[in-house]
Motif scaffolding. Structure first.
Motif, mmCIF file in Angstrom:
data_model
loop_
_atom_site.group_PDB
_atom_site.id
_atom_site.type_symbol
_atom_site.label_atom_id
_atom_site.label_comp_id
_atom_site.label_asym_id
_atom_site.label_seq_id
_atom_site.Cartn_x
_atom_site.Cartn_y
_atom_site.Cartn_z
ATOM 1 N N VAL A 192 -38.132 77.911 -1.385
ATOM 2 C CA VAL A 192 -38.401 76.881 -2.388
ATOM 3 C C VAL A 192 -37.101 76.305 -2.938
ATOM 4 C CG1 VAL A 192 -39.460 76.418 -4.632
ATOM 5 C CG2 VAL A 192 -40.604 77.938 -2.984
ATOM 6 N N LEU A 193 -36.176 77.156 -3.319
ATOM 7 C CA LEU A 193 -34.903 76.666 -3.860
ATOM 8 C C LEU A 193 -34.117 75.908 -2.806
ATOM 9 C CD1 LEU A 193 -33.751 79.718 -6.015
ATOM 10 C CD2 LEU A 193 -34.664 77.546 -6.846
ATOM 11 N N GLU A 194 -34.091 76.430 -1.600
ATOM 12 C CA GLU A 194 -33.326 75.774 -0.529
ATOM 13 C C GLU A 194 -33.906 74.398 -0.225
ATOM 14 O OE1 GLU A 194 -29.970 75.837 1.470
ATOM 15 O OE2 GLU A 194 -30.690 77.745 0.682
ATOM 16 N N GLU A 195 -35.216 74.306 -0.170
ATOM 17 C CA GLU A 195 -35.851 73.028 0.150
ATOM 18 C C GLU A 195 -35.683 72.003 -0.971
ATOM 19 O OE1 GLU A 195 -37.265 72.137 3.019
ATOM 20 O OE2 GLU A 195 -36.698 74.092 3.845
ATOM 21 N N ASN A 196 -35.415 72.478 -2.173
ATOM 22 C CA ASN A 196 -35.245 71.582 -3.323
ATOM 23 C C ASN A 196 -33.807 71.558 -3.832
ATOM 24 O OD1 ASN A 196 -38.119 70.625 -4.393
ATOM 25 N ND2 ASN A 196 -38.340 72.739 -3.669
ATOM 26 N N PHE A 197 -32.864 71.895 -2.954
ATOM 27 C CA PHE A 197 -31.470 72.021 -3.398
ATOM 28 C C PHE A 197 -30.945 70.734 -4.014
ATOM 29 C CE2 PHE A 197 -26.902 71.704 -2.867
ATOM 30 C CZ PHE A 197 -26.476 72.908 -3.388
ATOM 31 N N GLU A 198 -31.099 69.622 -3.336
ATOM 32 C CA GLU A 198 -30.556 68.357 -3.841
ATOM 33 C C GLU A 198 -31.231 67.957 -5.147
ATOM 34 O OE1 GLU A 198 -27.952 66.647 -2.877
ATOM 35 O OE2 GLU A 198 -27.583 68.209 -1.382
ATOM 36 N N ARG A 199 -32.499 68.239 -5.266
ATOM 37 C CA ARG A 199 -33.244 67.859 -6.465
ATOM 38 C C ARG A 199 -32.811 68.656 -7.687
ATOM 39 N NH1 ARG A 199 -39.655 69.237 -7.246
ATOM 40 N NH2 ARG A 199 -40.027 68.077 -9.192
ATOM 41 N N PHE A 200 -32.641 69.961 -7.541
ATOM 42 C CA PHE A 200 -32.400 70.820 -8.691
ATOM 43 C C PHE A 200 -30.938 71.194 -8.922
ATOM 44 C CE2 PHE A 200 -36.894 72.558 -7.864
ATOM 45 C CZ PHE A 200 -37.463 71.630 -8.735
#
Length: 311
Positions: free
Chosen positions: A24-32
């Motif tokens: 989850v964190l990896e897939e949302n890296f740019e966002r978060f």
């Protein structure tokens, strides 16, 4: 580099993984995170509906977070400043574990030790309601630390856990300062004189944290910035006011972005709605402070406190 002293992302990770997602964190890296966040406190918040089963819930959220980080390439959980610095140099985001409210430890110092063994390094003593440690800012009784709360502060000193005074009421705030000589933080709080909200700190409290060589993390929750027109400019005014009171070495950042949580209205600070607006924040800070002061506010101040308390 940004050291964000408070994030509710563990709740998001838990919910997403319960829905069957991974990395989850990896897939949302740019966002978060993007290229800005280098270190972040990942705080486990016990939802009000889970307070009756807080220990199990806290451990489940922690398990989801640890699994997710293990699946990633861009993150590492850290337990000391050396580990944080090493991971930042390697281009990874260093994640610290926090508890937003001591509900998961119940009335047990042994459970505090267990969470410490699992990586806990930041303890927000209360959320906004009462727990076994003391009263939060929304309790009507105004009680301070309980006897158990005094023991928790002492055990936190012994273990090397940073004590966080955001969310605790004023009586509890002063009880903590009467109990410990260690630096303390308010990970996500603003100035009450600029925005009259119970979750914000009085000028006296801000000065007291500075005198203890602690740090206040300016929070980007709209209602804590301005009751009518929360903007980036007003957020920076909170930072400037706290610097005027306590000195630039005692103010940092604790964004507490919650736009990603279910049920959140989507309302944000205008011009600073999420992590993508961090460059705008840095630009505003550079207009008010020197480069040295901006480095301290954005990263070095919390680094100093964590080095002193955690090691």
């Amino acid at each position: 580099m940004i050291f964000d002293a408070h994030s509710d992302l563990p709740t998001f990770v838990y919910d997403e993984r319960k829905a069957g997602k991974t990395r989850v964190l990896e897939e949302n890296f740019e966002r978060f995170f993007g290229p800005w966040i280098s270190a972040r406190v990942m705080s486990i918040w016990t939802r009000p509906g889970m307070r009756g089963n807080a220990t199990a819930y806290g451990l489940e959220v922690l398990n989801a977070l640890l699994k997710d980080v293990a699946e990633s390439e861009s993150f590492e959980m850290v337990t000391n400043v050396e580990g944080m610095e090493r991971n930042v140099k390697e281009g990874k985001v260093a994640l610290w574990l926090g508890l937003e409210g001591g509900e998961p430890i119940g009335e047990s110092l042994d459970l505090l030790e267990v969470f410490h063994r699992l990586g806990l390094r930041v303890l927000t003593l209360t959320w906004s309601l009462r727990n076994a440690i003391g009263d939060g800012v929304f309790e009507r009784t105004g009680g301070g630390l309980t006897n158990f709360g005094l023991e928790v502060v002492g055990k936190a000193e012994e273990l090397g856990i940073v004590v966080d005074l955001s969310h605790i009421n004023e009586a509890g705030f002063w009880d903590v300062l009467d109990t410990t000589a260690f630096p303390v933080i308010a990970s996500h709080s603003n100035s009450r004189s600029l925005c009259d909200h119970r979750r914000n700190l009085t000028d006296e409290q801000i000065k007291a944290i500075g005198e203890r060589d602690g740090v206040i993390g300016a929070v980007a929750i709209p209602g804590f910035v301005d009751s009518e027109r929360p903007t980036l400019e007003k957020y920076v005014e909170h930072i400037a006011h706290m610097v005027d009171l306590a000195g630039y070495r005692h103010v940092g950042l604790g964004f507490d972005f919650v736009y990603y949580l279910s049920g959140w209205s989507g309302r944000g600070v205008k011009g600073f709605e999420n992590e993508s607006r961090i460059p705008s924040l840095i630009e505003k800070l550079m207009e008010r402070f020197s480069e040295k002061e901006v480095r301290a506010i954005t990263f070095e101040n919390f680094e100093r406190v964590f080095r002193a308390v955690v090691g």
